[in-house]
Design a protein around this motif. Structure first.
Motif, PDB file in Angstrom:
ATOM      1  N   LEU A 179       0.825  -1.219   0.000  1.00 28.59           N
ATOM      2  CA  LEU A 179       0.000   0.000   0.000  1.00 28.59           C
ATOM      3  C   LEU A 179       0.856   1.264   0.000  1.00 28.59           C
ATOM      4  N   LEU A 180       2.067   1.167   0.544  1.00 25.64           N
ATOM      5  CA  LEU A 180       2.946   2.328   0.579  1.00 25.64           C
ATOM      6  C   LEU A 180       3.564   2.634  -0.782  1.00 25.64           C
ATOM      7  N   TRP A 181       3.799   1.588  -1.595  1.00 22.82           N
ATOM      8  CA  TRP A 181       4.571   1.782  -2.820  1.00 22.82           C
ATOM      9  C   TRP A 181       3.773   1.647  -4.119  1.00 22.82           C
ATOM     10  N   LEU A 182       2.865   0.691  -4.196  1.00 21.33           N
ATOM     11  CA  LEU A 182       2.186   0.440  -5.473  1.00 21.33           C
ATOM     12  C   LEU A 182       1.352   1.614  -5.976  1.00 21.33           C
ATOM     13  N   PRO A 183       0.636   2.357  -5.107  1.00 22.03           N
ATOM     14  CA  PRO A 183      -0.065   3.546  -5.629  1.00 22.03           C
ATOM     15  C   PRO A 183       0.885   4.556  -6.265  1.00 22.03           C
ATOM     16  N   LEU A 184       2.102   4.680  -5.715  1.00 20.80           N
ATOM     17  CA  LEU A 184       3.088   5.579  -6.317  1.00 20.80           C
ATOM     18  C   LEU A 184       3.514   5.083  -7.699  1.00 20.80           C
ATOM     19  N   SER A 185       3.635   3.771  -7.846  1.00 21.32           N
ATOM     20  CA  SER A 185       3.980   3.216  -9.151  1.00 21.32           C
ATOM     21  C   SER A 185       2.914   3.562 -10.186  1.00 21.32           C
ATOM     22  N   ILE A 186       1.646   3.455  -9.788  1.00 19.42           N
ATOM     23  CA  ILE A 186       0.544   3.797 -10.705  1.00 19.42           C
ATOM     24  C   ILE A 186       0.552   5.293 -11.025  1.00 19.42           C
ATOM     25  N   ILE A 187       0.825   6.123 -10.005  1.00 21.27           N
ATOM     26  CA  ILE A 187       0.871   7.577 -10.215  1.00 21.27           C
ATOM     27  C   ILE A 187       1.981   7.943 -11.200  1.00 21.27           C
ATOM     28  N   PHE A 188       3.149   7.336 -11.045  1.00 17.08           N
ATOM     29  CA  PHE A 188       4.245   7.642 -11.954  1.00 17.08           C
ATOM     30  C   PHE A 188       3.976   7.114 -13.356  1.00 17.08           C
ATOM     31  N   PHE A 189       3.240   6.027 -13.475  1.00 19.24           N
ATOM     32  CA  PHE A 189       2.846   5.547 -14.803  1.00 19.24           C
ATOM     33  C   PHE A 189       1.905   6.553 -15.455  1.00 19.24           C
ATOM     34  N   TRP A 190       1.000   7.130 -14.672  1.00 20.02           N
ATOM     35  CA  TRP A 190       0.110   8.170 -15.188  1.00 20.02           C
ATOM     36  C   TRP A 190       0.907   9.424 -15.557  1.00 20.02           C
ATOM     37  N   ILE A 191       1.937   9.764 -14.757  1.00 15.14           N
ATOM     38  CA  ILE A 191       2.784  10.916 -15.074  1.00 15.14           C
ATOM     39  C   ILE A 191       3.541  10.681 -16.383  1.00 15.14           C
ATOM     40  N   THR A 192       3.895   9.419 -16.652  1.00 19.31           N
ATOM     41  CA  THR A 192       4.535   9.094 -17.924  1.00 19.31           C
ATOM     42  C   THR A 192       3.632   9.468 -19.087  1.00 19.31           C
ATOM     43  N   TRP A 193       2.365   9.113 -18.982  1.00 17.36           N
ATOM     44  CA  TRP A 193       1.391   9.484 -20.019  1.00 17.36           C
ATOM     45  C   TRP A 193       1.268  11.000 -20.124  1.00 17.36           C
ATOM     46  N   LEU A 194       1.252  11.680 -18.971  1.00 19.51           N
ATOM     47  CA  LEU A 194       1.124  13.133 -18.964  1.00 19.51           C
ATOM     48  C   LEU A 194       2.335  13.798 -19.613  1.00 19.51           C
ATOM     49  N   CYS A 195       3.531  13.291 -19.299  1.00 23.99           N
ATOM     50  CA  CYS A 195       4.746  13.859 -19.876  1.00 23.99           C
ATOM     51  C   CYS A 195       4.811  13.651 -21.382  1.00 23.99           C
ATOM     52  N   HIS A 196       4.177  12.587 -21.869  1.00 21.85           N
ATOM     53  CA  HIS A 196       4.152  12.350 -23.311  1.00 21.85           C
ATOM     54  C   HIS A 196       3.498  13.514 -24.055  1.00 21.85           C
ATOM     55  N   TYR A 197       2.545  14.166 -23.426  1.00 21.58           N
ATOM     56  CA  TYR A 197       1.853  15.287 -24.057  1.00 21.58           C
ATOM     57  C   TYR A 197       2.421  16.636 -23.641  1.00 21.58           C
ATOM     58  N   ARG A 198       3.129  16.706 -22.508  1.00 21.84           N
ATOM     59  CA  ARG A 198       3.605  18.002 -22.006  1.00 21.84           C
ATOM     60  C   ARG A 198       5.130  18.137 -22.083  1.00 21.84           C
ATOM     61  N   ILE A 199       5.854  17.167 -21.526  1.00 20.55           N
ATOM     62  CA  ILE A 199       7.324  17.235 -21.483  1.00 20.55           C
ATOM     63  C   ILE A 199       7.863  15.874 -21.933  1.00 20.55           C
ATOM     64  N   LYS A 200       8.017  15.696 -23.232  1.00 19.67           N
ATOM     65  CA  LYS A 200       8.331  14.391 -23.790  1.00 19.67           C
ATOM     66  C   LYS A 200       9.652  13.821 -23.289  1.00 19.67           C
ATOM     67  N   ARG A 201      10.621  14.689 -23.020  1.00 16.44           N
ATOM     68  CA  ARG A 201      11.943  14.189 -22.634  1.00 16.44           C
ATOM     69  C   ARG A 201      11.955  13.532 -21.252  1.00 16.44           C
ATOM     70  N   LEU A 202      10.873  13.702 -20.475  1.00 17.53           N
ATOM     71  CA  LEU A 202      10.821  13.100 -19.144  1.00 17.53           C
ATOM     72  C   LEU A 202      10.098  11.756 -19.129  1.00 17.53           C
ATOM     73  N   THR A 203       9.537  11.349 -20.264  1.00 15.51           N
ATOM     74  CA  THR A 203       8.711  10.143 -20.259  1.00 15.51           C
ATOM     75  C   THR A 203       9.502   8.893 -19.869  1.00 15.51           C
ATOM     76  N   ARG A 204      10.707   8.746 -20.402  1.00 15.81           N
ATOM     77  CA  ARG A 204      11.489   7.539 -20.102  1.00 15.81           C
ATOM     78  C   ARG A 204      11.899   7.496 -18.637  1.00 15.81           C
ATOM     79  N   VAL A 205      12.228   8.660 -18.076  1.00 13.24           N
ATOM     80  CA  VAL A 205      12.617   8.715 -16.669  1.00 13.24           C
ATOM     81  C   VAL A 205      11.449   8.314 -15.781  1.00 13.24           C
ATOM     82  N   MET A 206      10.263   8.869 -16.067  1.00 13.09           N
ATOM     83  CA  MET A 206       9.088   8.555 -15.262  1.00 13.09           C
ATOM     84  C   MET A 206       8.671   7.092 -15.420  1.00 13.09           C
ATOM     85  N   PHE A 207       8.832   6.565 -16.621  1.00 12.50           N
ATOM     86  CA  PHE A 207       8.504   5.155 -16.854  1.00 12.50           C
ATOM     87  C   PHE A 207       9.453   4.253 -16.065  1.00 12.50           C
TER      88      PHE A 207
END
Length: 274
Positions: free
Chosen positions: A193-221
């Protein structure tokens, strides 16, 4: 540019001039451009060309810098802690400064200098903590916080994904220390419960960076994948929990990650490849 390559290009420009393959003014412009680059590179105090040619100024300056660094490291333990901190920050800042100077001309050298500055910050910071007898959770957490913030900031401004990821990784480590201090005895379910929600959040941030800041997508993934396995690393490495049965849990999570990534492959592959 390498001297031999420059001479080949200049000879080719001369051939174009004689064969009238390019207008005279274009040949003059190109010739001046490569001559200016040669003059600029020859003015560099330390370069591979000056070292190969035996430039005494380059050799003395290089050995002077190396000797100065060894001098500081050798007598580091004798300095008072404010001076130790100032030296650590100064050497790290110099590494990042020279990295920024060479960022657009020599990318590999720039990355090496940034890596050297990061290792100096972590290494001398750890040495200072050990020498002053500050080895405790508070001092370690402060060092992790400083390194994480500096690395993440440098990674953002200089576009070094490896430093960005290291900054995020140290943030994860600080998060683990914080909850380890609050809940030293946590069950396997609590760690999930401490870690898996963060993993999902960062996966969502990967999608967000794809449209806003593309160079961060690989790092967030990469951070999302790391967070997926952090409950097990937290339990084994930081909380010293029993490893019995942990390999089955890790294998199960690898299978689940494989299924999820395979199912969503048409999305995340586009994100990290753009």
């Amino acid at each position: 540019m390498d001297r031999d390559k420059r001479e080949v290009i200049l000879a080719e420009i001369n051939h174009w001039r004689k064969g009238r393959l390019l207008p005279e003014q274009y040949c003059d412009f190109l010739e001046k451009l490569y001559h200016d680059e040669e003059i600029k590179s020859s003015r560099s105090i330390i370069s591979l060309g000056s070292i190969q040619q035996g430039n005494l100024k380059s050799w003395f300056l290089g050995f002077g810098i190396i000797s100065f660094i060894f001098f500081i490291v050798f007598y580091f333990s004798l300095f008072p802690w404010p001076l130790q901190m100032a030296i650590t920050l100064l050497l790290s800042a110099l590494g990042y400064l020279f990295s920024a100077i060479h960022r657009h001309r020599h990318e590999l050298l720039s990355l090496a200098l940034a890596g050297a500055g990061s290792l100096i910050l972590l290494g001398l910071g750890s040495l200072m903590i050990a020498l002053q007898g500050w080895e405790g959770e508070t001092a370690t957490s402060i060092l992790i916080s400083v390194c994480g913030i500096v690395w993440f900031t440098v990674g953002v401004f200089m576009r070094f994904n490896i430093l960005l990821y290291c900054g995020l990784a140290f943030g994860m480590l600080l998060y683990a220390f914080f909850f380890g201090w609050i809940h030293p005895e946590s069950s396997w379910g609590m760690l999930q419960l401490l870690w898996l929600p963060l993993s999902i959040i960062f996966f969502w941030i990967t999608w967000l960076c794809h449209y806003r800041i593309k160079r961060l997508t690989r790092v967030m993934f990469a951070a999302s994948l790391t967070l997926w396995f952090m409950p097990e690393m937290d339990g084994l490495l930081l909380r010293q929990q029993s490893a019995q049965g942990m390999e089955i849990i890790i294998l199960a999570k690898i299978v689940v990650a494989f299924v999820l990534l395979y199912s969503l492959r048409k999305k995340w592959v586009v994100w990290i490849s753009s």
